[in-house]
Write a protein that holds these residues in place. Structure first.
Motif, PDB file in Angstrom:
ATOM      1  N   VAL A  22       0.790  -1.374   0.028  1.00 13.43           N
ATOM      2  CA  VAL A  22       0.085  -0.055  -0.015  1.00 13.43           C
ATOM      3  C   VAL A  22       0.871   1.159  -0.165  1.00 13.43           C
ATOM      4  N   ASN A  23       2.033   1.192   0.744  1.00 10.63           N
ATOM      5  CA  ASN A  23       2.859   2.450   0.846  1.00 10.63           C
ATOM      6  C   ASN A  23       4.263   1.966   0.362  1.00 10.63           C
ATOM      7  N   PRO A  24       4.722   1.943  -0.983  1.00  5.01           N
ATOM      8  CA  PRO A  24       5.886   1.584  -1.313  1.00  5.01           C
ATOM      9  C   PRO A  24       7.090   2.328  -0.699  1.00  5.01           C
ATOM     10  N   SER A  25       6.860   3.492  -0.278  1.00  4.82           N
ATOM     11  CA  SER A  25       8.049   4.501   0.220  1.00  4.82           C
ATOM     12  C   SER A  25       8.596   3.853   1.466  1.00  4.82           C
ATOM     13  N   ILE A  26       7.912   2.944   2.162  1.00 10.13           N
ATOM     14  CA  ILE A  26       8.687   2.348   3.166  1.00 10.13           C
ATOM     15  C   ILE A  26       8.828   0.878   3.102  1.00 10.13           C
ATOM     16  N   SER A  27       8.787   0.385   1.857  1.00 11.70           N
ATOM     17  CA  SER A  27       8.947  -0.709   1.467  1.00 11.70           C
ATOM     18  C   SER A  27      10.429  -1.380   2.105  1.00 11.70           C
ATOM     19  N   VAL A  28      11.412  -0.660   2.072  1.00 12.63           N
ATOM     20  CA  VAL A  28      12.721  -0.990   2.322  1.00 12.63           C
ATOM     21  C   VAL A  28      12.704  -1.528   3.973  1.00 12.63           C
ATOM     22  N   ASP A  29      11.953  -0.497   4.660  1.00 10.95           N
ATOM     23  CA  ASP A  29      12.081  -0.895   6.153  1.00 10.95           C
ATOM     24  C   ASP A  29      11.095  -1.796   6.505  1.00 10.95           C
ATOM     25  N   CYS A  30       9.966  -2.069   5.759  1.00  8.73           N
ATOM     26  CA  CYS A  30       8.908  -3.354   5.679  1.00  8.73           C
ATOM     27  C   CYS A  30       9.787  -4.819   5.588  1.00  8.73           C
ATOM     28  N   GLU A  31      10.367  -4.614   4.390  1.00 10.31           N
ATOM     29  CA  GLU A  31      11.403  -5.764   3.999  1.00 10.31           C
ATOM     30  C   GLU A  31      12.497  -6.168   5.120  1.00 10.31           C
ATOM     31  N   ILE A  32      12.907  -5.148   5.690  1.00  4.48           N
ATOM     32  CA  ILE A  32      14.102  -5.246   6.694  1.00  4.48           C
ATOM     33  C   ILE A  32      13.598  -6.100   8.113  1.00  4.48           C
ATOM     34  N   LEU A  33      12.255  -5.568   8.250  1.00  2.00           N
ATOM     35  CA  LEU A  33      11.677  -6.209   9.565  1.00  2.00           C
ATOM     36  C   LEU A  33      11.212  -7.560   9.226  1.00  2.00           C
ATOM     37  N   ARG A  34      10.705  -7.744   7.829  1.00  2.68           N
ATOM     38  CA  ARG A  34      10.362  -8.973   7.681  1.00  2.68           C
ATOM     39  C   ARG A  34      11.428 -10.031   7.596  1.00  2.68           C
ATOM     40  N   ASP A  35      12.499  -9.658   7.193  1.00  2.00           N
ATOM     41  CA  ASP A  35      13.718 -10.630   6.950  1.00  2.00           C
ATOM     42  C   ASP A  35      14.340 -10.918   8.408  1.00  2.00           C
ATOM     43  N   CYS A  36      14.179  -9.718   9.474  1.00  2.00           N
ATOM     44  CA  CYS A  36      14.849  -9.927  10.546  1.00  2.00           C
ATOM     45  C   CYS A  36      13.913 -11.107  11.155  1.00  2.00           C
ATOM     46  N   TYR A  37      12.599 -11.014  11.349  1.00  2.00           N
ATOM     47  CA  TYR A  37      11.640 -12.075  11.846  1.00  2.00           C
ATOM     48  C   TYR A  37      11.911 -13.223  11.296  1.00  2.00           C
ATOM     49  N   GLU A  38      12.283 -13.426  10.079  1.00  2.00           N
ATOM     50  CA  GLU A  38      12.655 -14.621   9.344  1.00  2.00           C
ATOM     51  C   GLU A  38      13.836 -15.294  10.077  1.00  2.00           C
ATOM     52  N   SER A  39      14.878 -14.592  10.205  1.00  2.00           N
ATOM     53  CA  SER A  39      15.915 -15.263  10.920  1.00  2.00           C
ATOM     54  C   SER A  39      15.590 -15.788  12.330  1.00  2.00           C
ATOM     55  N   PHE A  40      14.700 -14.963  13.267  1.00  2.00           N
ATOM     56  CA  PHE A  40      14.240 -15.302  14.403  1.00  2.00           C
ATOM     57  C   PHE A  40      13.456 -16.623  14.358  1.00  2.00           C
ATOM     58  N   ALA A  41      12.562 -16.647  13.380  1.00  2.00           N
ATOM     59  CA  ALA A  41      11.707 -17.908  13.187  1.00  2.00           C
ATOM     60  C   ALA A  41      12.536 -19.128  12.817  1.00  2.00           C
ATOM     61  N   MET A  42      13.629 -18.837  12.131  1.00  2.00           N
ATOM     62  CA  MET A  42      14.397 -20.192  11.886  1.00  2.00           C
ATOM     63  C   MET A  42      15.050 -20.464  13.216  1.00  2.00           C
ATOM     64  N   TYR A  43      15.677 -19.569  14.072  1.00  2.00           N
ATOM     65  CA  TYR A  43      16.092 -20.023  15.381  1.00  2.00           C
ATOM     66  C   TYR A  43      15.080 -20.717  16.120  1.00  2.00           C
ATOM     67  N   CYS A  44      13.798 -20.217  16.124  1.00  2.00           N
ATOM     68  CA  CYS A  44      12.702 -20.734  16.765  1.00  2.00           C
ATOM     69  C   CYS A  44      12.513 -22.296  16.454  1.00  2.00           C
ATOM     70  N   PHE A  45      12.419 -22.554  15.287  1.00  2.00           N
ATOM     71  CA  PHE A  45      12.180 -23.659  14.633  1.00  2.00           C
ATOM     72  C   PHE A  45      13.220 -24.819  14.923  1.00  2.00           C
ATOM     73  N   GLY A  46      14.552 -24.343  14.857  1.00  2.00           N
ATOM     74  CA  GLY A  46      15.500 -25.255  15.414  1.00  2.00           C
ATOM     75  C   GLY A  46      15.518 -25.446  16.801  1.00  2.00           C
ATOM     76  N   ARG A  47      15.100 -24.593  17.642  1.00  2.00           N
ATOM     77  CA  ARG A  47      15.071 -24.845  19.276  1.00  2.00           C
ATOM     78  C   ARG A  47      13.840 -25.572  19.204  1.00  2.00           C
ATOM     79  N   TYR A  48      12.763 -25.508  18.476  1.00  2.00           N
ATOM     80  CA  TYR A  48      11.490 -26.263  18.529  1.00  2.00           C
ATOM     81  C   TYR A  48      11.999 -27.906  18.480  1.00  2.00           C
ATOM     82  N   LEU A  49      12.812 -28.292  17.550  1.00  2.00           N
ATOM     83  CA  LEU A  49      13.044 -29.734  17.295  1.00  2.00           C
ATOM     84  C   LEU A  49      13.845 -29.963  18.396  1.00  2.00           C
ATOM     85  N   VAL A  50      14.921 -29.109  19.070  1.00  2.00           N
ATOM     86  CA  VAL A  50      15.613 -29.519  20.014  1.00  2.00           C
ATOM     87  C   VAL A  50      14.822 -30.016  21.198  1.00  2.00           C
ATOM     88  N   ALA A  51      13.665 -28.985  21.499  1.00  2.00           N
ATOM     89  CA  ALA A  51      12.813 -29.179  22.744  1.00  2.00           C
ATOM     90  C   ALA A  51      11.948 -30.533  22.473  1.00  2.00           C
TER      91      ALA A  51
END
Length: 483
Positions: free
Chosen positions: A70-99
């Protein structure tokens, strides 16, 4: 400047906004339903606190993509936040398998047992059990990994490093975007995007490679949670969305993306955001079946106690053969019917607090471990380099000290010589003064010395008839400077 004006004045087509909003609503509804189901049946905190982090990836992706669309002027900021959560989700998935394996210590014990099985295999029987062999072309760079604590640390480091590098590159991207040199999606030498894309590509690929190897080793042990469906679902979200963005950027760069969707949305970031909104709607449906809360609802409260077979017999009591035979038969236990309506020991508020605080404690500990693992080789290298420099400086100092000592010793020797010794040092032996043996013979030399009446300085005598030539005089068969 023109690009900024275009971004501020741009609005996506109505059809794209309506479709993306419909999928966003679907994603939020299903994801929130699944999230509250897990929080209501929060009976296995060690697993569910990380499972909730994986579930939240879908609505986070969907919200950020819709806002960016909807607002492409902040697309870079949104993509950065999305990618940061992606890395956190990968960590959570690995920890879930260990648990699911029972925690870190039990996971390491399992891997050490598998690793020891390799050494117990007879020499004539080759077995790959307990060893992780790398596929082509990784086998040319990496040696096979033996299962054990070291393998677990490698996997842990590989997953957490992506989360750290992703966060650092996100901060760098924000700084570069402020100076106008990030250039998202543009492969130009003067832009920061291509260099960061290369770094993130290697980091993410290594994290996924470690996660795949971990799954390969533990898939039989994790059979009770059906890990293949979970792994494929998570990997498709993380891996495919990343490469999807890179592919769209490359197609735009070379002018190959000319579909009606691309023509209508104008910006490559808008195309990526629109596709992700649709994909997350589908992923939210898949999550209901892949990460259900039903198994945790049926767990019930854990009660202390254990079941022992023939455990009440003492060592002195003889065993009845009939009872032994009966104990070997298949046994059916009548378990109490689980109360589905029974509440867990935690309220939703307590569950959320445990997810945030408990999960945060694991993250801090794992980040410290990863940073220590990364810094330790550097520290050892710097220490070895400093030791070599110190050794070189010590050798130079020792050489200078030995040279000064040799110089001082030569001065002492020269100053301690007697005047007679100095005269001898200044003299030059000349055997021709007495005549050569061929010319005059030995008897002629003796006769000459008797006629000259000279007694050598070495014998302690005085010269009665020294011959003087200029500044030199002859004493015996030596030329000596005149005193």
């Amino acid at each position: 400047m023109n690009n900024i004006i275009i971004l501020l004045s741009y609005s996506p087509p109505a059809w794209a906004t309506i479709i993306a909003a419909a999928f966003l609503l679907l994603t939020l509804t299903l994801s929130m339903y699944l999230l509250f189901e897990h929080l209501s049946a929060y009976k296995n905190p060690e697993e569910q606190k990380f499972l909730i982090g994986v579930i939240l990836m879908v609505p986070c992706y969907s919200i950020e993509s819709f806002v960016s669309l909807v607002n492409p002027s902040i697309s870079v900021d949104c993509e950065i936040l999305r990618d940061c959560y992606e890395s956190f989700a990968m960590y959570c998935f690995g920890r879930y398998l260990v648990a699911c394996l029972g925690g870190e210590e039990r996971t390491i014990e399992f891997m050490e047992r598998e690793g020891r099985a390799t050494f117990k295999t007879p020499l004539l029987h080759t077995s790959d059990k307990g060893t992780v062999k790398h596929p082509f072309p990784m086998n040319y760079f990496l040696k096979p990994w033996i299962l054990g604590r070291k393998f677990y640390q490698i996997v842990k480091f590989g997953i957490v490093q992506y989360m750290i590098i992703k966060s650092l590159t996100a901060i760098t991207a924000v700084i570069l975007e402020a100076f106008g040199i990030y250039c998202e999606g543009e492969f130009k030498w003067g832009c920061g995007y291509p260099y960061m894309a290369i770094v993130l590509n290697f980091s993410q690929s290594w994290a996924l490679y470690c996660l795949v190897q971990f799954y390969t080793v533990t898939k039989e042990e994790l059979a009770h949670i059906q890990p293949l469906a979970k792994f494929l679902t998570f990997k498709s979200i993380v891996f495919l969305t990343w490469w999807q963005g890179v592919a769209i950027a490359l197609l735009y760069t070379f002018g190959l993306f000319k579909s009606p969707i691309a023509q209508g949305l104008q910006f490559k970031s808008s195309v990526q955001d629109f596709i992700i909104c649709i994909e997350m709607g589908i992923a939210s449906i898949v999550h209901l079946y892949v990460f259900p809360s039903k198994p945790y609802e049926l767990m019930g409260d854990r009660l202390p106690g254990s079941v022992a077979v023939l455990g009440d017999y003492s060592a002195d009591c003889p065993l009845d053969p009939d009872e032994i035979r009966d104990s070997e038969r298949p046994t059916k236990l009548r378990l109490p019917t689980p109360d589905v309506d029974a509440k867990s020991g935690m309220t939703i508020r307590e569950s959320v607090r445990d997810v945030v605080i408990g999960g945060g404690g694991y993250i801090v500990k794992d980040v410290k471990f990863t940073v220590h693992q990364a810094v330790e080789p550097v520290e050892k290298g710097i220490t070895r380099f400093n030791e070599k420099l110190h050794k070189i400086s010590q050798n130079i100092k020792k050489h200078e000290k030995d040279r000064r000592r040799t110089k001082d010793d030569s001065c002492i020797v020269s100053s301690s010589l007697s005047p007679a010794a100095k005269k001898v040092i200044r003299g030059i032996d000349d055997p021709l003064l007495n005549g050569s043996i061929s010319d005059s013979g030995v008897s002629r030399g003796k006769k000459h010395r008797r006629q000259s009446g000279y007694t050598s300085a070495e014998s302690g005598g005085e010269s009665s008839s020294d011959q003087i030539y200029g500044g030199y005089q002859i004493r015996g068969n030596r030329w000596v400077t005149k005193e």
